[in-house]
Design a protein around this motif. Structure first.
Motif, PDB file in Angstrom:
ATOM      1  N   VAL A   1       0.831  -1.194   0.000  1.00 36.11           N
ATOM      2  CA  VAL A   1       0.000   0.000   0.000  1.00 36.11           C
ATOM      3  C   VAL A   1       0.872   1.252   0.000  1.00 36.11           C
ATOM      4  O   VAL A   1       1.741   1.418   0.866  1.00 36.11           O
ATOM      5  CB  VAL A   1      -0.928   0.023   1.230  1.00 36.11           C
ATOM      6  N   ALA A   2       0.636   2.127  -0.983  1.00 34.61           N
ATOM      7  CA  ALA A   2       1.340   3.406  -1.032  1.00 34.61           C
ATOM      8  C   ALA A   2       0.984   4.213   0.202  1.00 34.61           C
ATOM      9  O   ALA A   2      -0.180   4.272   0.614  1.00 34.61           O
ATOM     10  CB  ALA A   2       0.963   4.172  -2.298  1.00 34.61           C
ATOM     11  N   GLY A   3       1.986   4.841   0.793  1.00 34.08           N
ATOM     12  CA  GLY A   3       1.767   5.614   2.001  1.00 34.08           C
ATOM     13  C   GLY A   3       1.922   4.796   3.263  1.00 34.08           C
ATOM     14  O   GLY A   3       2.016   5.353   4.357  1.00 34.08           O
ATOM     15  N   LYS A   4       1.943   3.478   3.117  1.00 35.53           N
ATOM     16  CA  LYS A   4       2.151   2.605   4.265  1.00 35.53           C
ATOM     17  C   LYS A   4       3.453   1.832   4.101  1.00 35.53           C
ATOM     18  O   LYS A   4       4.385   2.009   4.881  1.00 35.53           O
ATOM     19  CB  LYS A   4       0.979   1.628   4.428  1.00 35.53           C
ATOM     20  N   HIS A   5       3.512   0.977   3.106  1.00 35.96           N
ATOM     21  CA  HIS A   5       4.719   0.188   2.886  1.00 35.96           C
ATOM     22  C   HIS A   5       5.810   0.970   2.156  1.00 35.96           C
ATOM     23  O   HIS A   5       6.993   0.661   2.296  1.00 35.96           O
ATOM     24  CB  HIS A   5       4.388  -1.077   2.091  1.00 35.96           C
ATOM     25  N   TYR A   6       5.389   1.949   1.383  1.00 34.28           N
ATOM     26  CA  TYR A   6       6.354   2.770   0.655  1.00 34.28           C
ATOM     27  C   TYR A   6       5.748   4.144   0.404  1.00 34.28           C
ATOM     28  O   TYR A   6       4.535   4.337   0.490  1.00 34.28           O
ATOM     29  CB  TYR A   6       6.737   2.114  -0.679  1.00 34.28           C
ATOM     30  N   THR A   7       6.630   5.087   0.105  1.00 35.21           N
ATOM     31  CA  THR A   7       6.205   6.453  -0.170  1.00 35.21           C
ATOM     32  C   THR A   7       6.738   6.892  -1.524  1.00 35.21           C
ATOM     33  O   THR A   7       7.922   6.694  -1.815  1.00 35.21           O
ATOM     34  CB  THR A   7       6.730   7.422   0.911  1.00 35.21           C
ATOM     35  N   GLN A   8       5.887   7.458  -2.340  1.00 40.00           N
ATOM     36  CA  GLN A   8       6.366   8.022  -3.599  1.00 40.00           C
ATOM     37  C   GLN A   8       7.015   9.358  -3.297  1.00 40.00           C
ATOM     38  O   GLN A   8       6.397  10.260  -2.737  1.00 40.00           O
ATOM     39  CB  GLN A   8       5.217   8.200  -4.589  1.00 40.00           C
ATOM     40  N   ILE A   9       8.279   9.479  -3.659  1.00 42.37           N
ATOM     41  CA  ILE A   9       9.046  10.682  -3.321  1.00 42.37           C
ATOM     42  C   ILE A   9       9.299  11.571  -4.526  1.00 42.37           C
ATOM     43  O   ILE A   9       9.810  12.689  -4.377  1.00 42.37           O
ATOM     44  CB  ILE A   9      10.389  10.313  -2.672  1.00 42.37           C
ATOM     45  N   SER A  10       8.953  11.096  -5.717  1.00 47.71           N
ATOM     46  CA  SER A  10       9.169  11.905  -6.911  1.00 47.71           C
ATOM     47  C   SER A  10       8.200  11.492  -7.998  1.00 47.71           C
ATOM     48  O   SER A  10       7.870  10.311  -8.144  1.00 47.71           O
ATOM     49  CB  SER A  10      10.612  11.752  -7.412  1.00 47.71           C
ATOM     50  N   ASN A  11       7.760  12.465  -8.769  1.00 48.01           N
ATOM     51  CA  ASN A  11       6.950  12.193  -9.950  1.00 48.01           C
ATOM     52  C   ASN A  11       7.753  12.333 -11.232  1.00 48.01           C
ATOM     53  O   ASN A  11       7.284  11.980 -12.306  1.00 48.01           O
ATOM     54  CB  ASN A  11       5.763  13.165 -10.015  1.00 48.01           C
ATOM     55  N   ASN A  12       8.966  12.864 -11.098  1.00 46.12           N
ATOM     56  CA  ASN A  12       9.723  13.272 -12.281  1.00 46.12           C
ATOM     57  C   ASN A  12      10.859  12.336 -12.653  1.00 46.12           C
ATOM     58  O   ASN A  12      11.369  12.391 -13.765  1.00 46.12           O
ATOM     59  CB  ASN A  12      10.304  14.673 -12.063  1.00 46.12           C
TER      60      ASN A  12
ATOM     61  N   SER B   1       9.746  -8.990   7.579  1.00 46.22           N
ATOM     62  CA  SER B   1      10.649 -10.098   7.283  1.00 46.22           C
ATOM     63  C   SER B   1      11.531  -9.685   6.115  1.00 46.22           C
ATOM     64  O   SER B   1      11.213  -8.747   5.363  1.00 46.22           O
ATOM     65  CB  SER B   1       9.877 -11.376   6.930  1.00 46.22           C
ATOM     66  N   LEU B   2      12.627 -10.377   5.970  1.00 46.33           N
ATOM     67  CA  LEU B   2      13.540 -10.079   4.871  1.00 46.33           C
ATOM     68  C   LEU B   2      12.876 -10.376   3.534  1.00 46.33           C
ATOM     69  O   LEU B   2      13.033  -9.624   2.567  1.00 46.33           O
ATOM     70  CB  LEU B   2      14.825 -10.899   5.030  1.00 46.33           C
ATOM     71  N   ASN B   3      12.132 -11.466   3.462  1.00 42.20           N
ATOM     72  CA  ASN B   3      11.443 -11.797   2.217  1.00 42.20           C
ATOM     73  C   ASN B   3      10.450 -10.719   1.812  1.00 42.20           C
ATOM     74  O   ASN B   3      10.291 -10.411   0.631  1.00 42.20           O
ATOM     75  CB  ASN B   3      10.719 -13.142   2.352  1.00 42.20           C
ATOM     76  N   GLU B   4       9.780 -10.147   2.798  1.00 39.58           N
ATOM     77  CA  GLU B   4       8.820  -9.081   2.497  1.00 39.58           C
ATOM     78  C   GLU B   4       9.536  -7.872   1.903  1.00 39.58           C
ATOM     79  O   GLU B   4       9.052  -7.269   0.938  1.00 39.58           O
ATOM     80  CB  GLU B   4       8.069  -8.683   3.767  1.00 39.58           C
ATOM     81  N   LEU B   5      10.687  -7.534   2.451  1.00 36.21           N
ATOM     82  CA  LEU B   5      11.465  -6.415   1.924  1.00 36.21           C
ATOM     83  C   LEU B   5      11.889  -6.678   0.486  1.00 36.21           C
ATOM     84  O   LEU B   5      11.774  -5.813  -0.385  1.00 36.21           O
ATOM     85  CB  LEU B   5      12.690  -6.187   2.816  1.00 36.21           C
ATOM     86  N   ILE B   6      12.373  -7.871   0.219  1.00 37.03           N
ATOM     87  CA  ILE B   6      12.823  -8.223  -1.135  1.00 37.03           C
ATOM     88  C   ILE B   6      11.655  -8.202  -2.118  1.00 37.03           C
ATOM     89  O   ILE B   6      11.762  -7.681  -3.240  1.00 37.03           O
ATOM     90  CB  ILE B   6      13.503  -9.606  -1.133  1.00 37.03           C
ATOM     91  N   GLU B   7      10.509  -8.735  -1.696  1.00 41.39           N
ATOM     92  CA  GLU B   7       9.329  -8.738  -2.565  1.00 41.39           C
ATOM     93  C   GLU B   7       8.893  -7.316  -2.903  1.00 41.39           C
ATOM     94  O   GLU B   7       8.506  -7.025  -4.039  1.00 41.39           O
ATOM     95  CB  GLU B   7       8.186  -9.494  -1.893  1.00 41.39           C
ATOM     96  N   LEU B   8       8.962  -6.431  -1.922  1.00 43.23           N
ATOM     97  CA  LEU B   8       8.554  -5.047  -2.174  1.00 43.23           C
ATOM     98  C   LEU B   8       9.536  -4.371  -3.128  1.00 43.23           C
ATOM     99  O   LEU B   8       9.115  -3.614  -4.021  1.00 43.23           O
ATOM    100  CB  LEU B   8       8.475  -4.276  -0.859  1.00 43.23           C
ATOM    101  N   MET B   9      10.820  -4.623  -2.956  1.00 43.72           N
ATOM    102  CA  MET B   9      11.813  -4.062  -3.880  1.00 43.72           C
ATOM    103  C   MET B   9      11.525  -4.507  -5.308  1.00 43.72           C
ATOM    104  O   MET B   9      11.523  -3.701  -6.244  1.00 43.72           O
ATOM    105  CB  MET B   9      13.217  -4.484  -3.462  1.00 43.72           C
ATOM    106  N   ASN B  10      11.280  -5.796  -5.497  1.00 40.72           N
ATOM    107  CA  ASN B  10      10.979  -6.321  -6.828  1.00 40.72           C
ATOM    108  C   ASN B  10       9.684  -5.735  -7.384  1.00 40.72           C
ATOM    109  O   ASN B  10       9.609  -5.379  -8.563  1.00 40.72           O
ATOM    110  CB  ASN B  10      10.872  -7.853  -6.786  1.00 40.72           C
ATOM    111  N   TYR B  11       8.700  -5.618  -6.532  1.00 38.44           N
ATOM    112  CA  TYR B  11       7.400  -5.075  -6.943  1.00 38.44           C
ATOM    113  C   TYR B  11       7.537  -3.638  -7.448  1.00 38.44           C
ATOM    114  O   TYR B  11       7.064  -3.289  -8.541  1.00 38.44           O
ATOM    115  CB  TYR B  11       6.442  -5.142  -5.762  1.00 38.44           C
ATOM    116  N   LEU B  12       8.222  -2.797  -6.655  1.00 37.33           N
ATOM    117  CA  LEU B  12       8.355  -1.396  -7.029  1.00 37.33           C
ATOM    118  C   LEU B  12       9.251  -1.208  -8.236  1.00 37.33           C
ATOM    119  O   LEU B  12       8.995  -0.352  -9.087  1.00 37.33           O
ATOM    120  CB  LEU B  12       8.897  -0.593  -5.844  1.00 37.33           C
ATOM    121  N   ALA B  13      10.293  -2.000  -8.319  1.00 39.56           N
ATOM    122  CA  ALA B  13      11.279  -1.808  -9.402  1.00 39.56           C
ATOM    123  C   ALA B  13      10.762  -2.261 -10.751  1.00 39.56           C
ATOM    124  O   ALA B  13      11.114  -1.687 -11.792  1.00 39.56           O
ATOM    125  CB  ALA B  13      12.572  -2.560  -9.070  1.00 39.56           C
ATOM    126  N   THR B  14       9.913  -3.275 -10.772  1.00 40.33           N
ATOM    127  CA  THR B  14       9.540  -3.876 -12.039  1.00 40.33           C
ATOM    128  C   THR B  14       8.094  -3.672 -12.454  1.00 40.33           C
ATOM    129  O   THR B  14       7.751  -3.893 -13.608  1.00 40.33           O
ATOM    130  CB  THR B  14       9.814  -5.387 -11.998  1.00 40.33           C
TER     131      THR B  14
END
Length: 218
Positions: free
Chosen positions: A24-35, A203-216
């Motif tokens: 969830v945006a604003g909870k698990h991660y924050t959008q810091i740029s639109n540009n 958990s570490l797996n949760e962090l990795i999953e979020l990185m993959n989710y946001l990046a791809t």
């Protein structure tokens, strides 16, 4: 890193569900740029050699994080400038030199240990009341002693540390630290656009999953 997350990672008892868990945006991660537009997906860690939780992250978790990222996602590191001092700048320069000479794992560990002692790798806070540890890094000369142990002579170090490329890199790190409002470390930024909320990682797996989710997918 937030203490409760550090504790959770040391346990690593909960595996991330194979079912897709909504981030969830604003909870698990924050959008810091639109540009910001990156040519390739990437994860950037902002850290400090003075941060005991960063040392803990470096030695216990980063190898698994890098291995868990999708193959097209690059991983980069940048040193924050919280000290705003001549010594702080020299320590920042040391990471820029490491990027040039390689041996990143060994040199990173050596710099962490020279500043914090090896106990820092286990989350030990050398700034805690009553701690007697003294940093071995008080000047560029001290940093060059560390690098000399890995075959990097003083002249080579000075050339790389004082290069225009290094100066430009440090200027960029400072600019991005302000732009992304990096106020604690380690901080993970994905695609120069999203900051991960470490408080919400359990958990570490949760962090990795979020990185993959946001990046791809974002």
């Amino acid at each position: 890193m937030i203490k409760k997350f550090a504790v959770a990672l040391t346990l690593i008892t909960a595996s991330f569900s194979t079912l897709a868990t909504p981030f969830v945006a604003g909870k698990h991660y924050t959008q810091i740029s639109n540009n910001m537009i990156t040519s390739t997906p990437k994860v950037t860690e902002f850290f400090s050699f003075y941060c005991h939780n960063c040392f803990n992250m470096e030695t216990q978790y980063l190898t698994e994080i890098k291995a868990g990222l999708d193959k097209d996602i690059s991983f980069d590191t940048k040193h924050v400038d919280f000290m705003n001092s001549d010594l702080g700048t020299e320590v920042m320069r040391s990471l820029a030199v490491i990027h040039e000479v390689g041996k990143e794992e060994k040199l990173n560990h050596a710099m962490f240990a020279a500043i914090q002692g090896d106990n820092g790798a286990n989350g030990h806070d050398h700034n805690a009341e009553g701690d007697q540890h003294q940093s071995q890094i008080n000047s560029r000369a001290d940093i060059k002693k560390v690098f000399s142990q890995f075959g990097i002579d003083a002249a080579t170090y000075d050339t790389l540390a004082d290069s225009n490329d290094t100066n430009n890199k440090l200027a960029l790190w400072r600019q991005q630290q302000d732009l992304y409002s990096v106020s604690s470390v380690p901080t993970f930024i994905v695609n120069d656009k999203y900051a991960i909320n470490m408080n919400e990682m359990h958990s570490l797996n949760e962090l990795i999953e979020l990185m993959n989710y946001l990046a791809t997918t974002k």
